[in-house]
Write an enzyme that holds these catalytic residues in place. Sequence first.
Site, PDB file in Angstrom:
ATOM      1  N   SER A 105     -20.468 -14.559  -2.847  1.00 21.64           N
ATOM      2  CA  SER A 105     -21.480 -13.503  -2.938  1.00 21.64           C
ATOM      3  C   SER A 105     -20.909 -12.173  -2.431  1.00 21.64           C
ATOM      4  O   SER A 105     -19.977 -11.646  -3.011  1.00 21.64           O
ATOM      5  CB  SER A 105     -22.735 -13.933  -2.173  1.00 21.64           C
ATOM      6  N   ASP A 219     -28.898 -18.697 -10.847  1.00 18.10           N
ATOM      7  CA  ASP A 219     -28.763 -17.792  -9.699  1.00 18.10           C
ATOM      8  C   ASP A 219     -29.703 -16.607  -9.880  1.00 18.10           C
ATOM      9  O   ASP A 219     -29.525 -15.790 -10.786  1.00 18.10           O
ATOM     10  CB  ASP A 219     -27.315 -17.303  -9.596  1.00 18.10           C
ATOM     11  N   HIS A 246     -27.941 -19.959  -6.320  1.00 16.92           N
ATOM     12  CA  HIS A 246     -26.928 -19.036  -5.803  1.00 16.92           C
ATOM     13  C   HIS A 246     -25.843 -19.738  -5.000  1.00 16.92           C
ATOM     14  O   HIS A 246     -24.653 -19.451  -5.177  1.00 16.92           O
ATOM     15  CB  HIS A 246     -27.628 -17.979  -4.939  1.00 16.92           C
TER      16      HIS A 246
END
Length: 272
Positions: A105, A219, A246
């Site tokens: 991320s 996600d 995610h």
Amino acid sequence: MSTLTTFTARDGETLAIRHWEPAGEPRGSLLIIHGLGEHGGRYERAAGLFAASGLDTWALDLRGFGASGGRRAYIERLDIWLDDIADRMTALRALGRPVVLLGHSMGGLVSACYAETDRPQPDLLVLSAPAIAGNVPAWKQALAGVLGRLAPRIAVKNGFDGSILSSDPAVGADYVADPLNVHSTTSRLGAVLLDAQAPTIAGLNRIRVPTLVIHGGADHLVPTASSEVFATLPGVERRVYPGLAHETFNEPAGPQVVGAIATWIGEHLPAA
């Protein structure tokens, strides 16, 4: 289980790093860079599996997060984080093994940006749901830029709860309850990250090492389509996992995802 230690950064800040040691002779070293609001300890299961596959595995708490020092969720310049990573890369390289850099991320954005620089490079790069783009409205991005300059220490709530991280409800509950997690972001850090996205996308062709990009097909935090830009780059393989959220590592199918990454690393390390 991991071992937590601290070390002193080049500017005197105290940083924390976790270590998972494999049972036998390591085939390489792996450095994990975490996402926004979290810390390296949230990778306990995934990192343990990587260690079990023969990788000497480390997870750095970026300054401002987890057990590391620094103002919470604040960074003046992205280069400060990049230098912290560079020092860890140098230390791991000194062990005489191949080195893999893995970022998730926000950590994926930071790791991609790092791989575009002239700092000490890994042999392989793995990016999990890299936050190189998002669905932040233009006016919010402009506001973040203004506040990042005029009121850099204002904290803004991250705007999501743990339920969108994984289909496993326990993951979200643990995320919210974790005392080391930070649930707000300073305006300065927000501006720094937003400002880094477009240049990182523009510079992806500067990444010189074999790269694996993974993304959950469900996600809702970092849009799956945002990583499509990697799909046509030479030396890059992109894999989308349908139905996963995610944090693919923290899904019920997470061990299979980690296993596939470990296999990819094993296939590419000899040529690195």
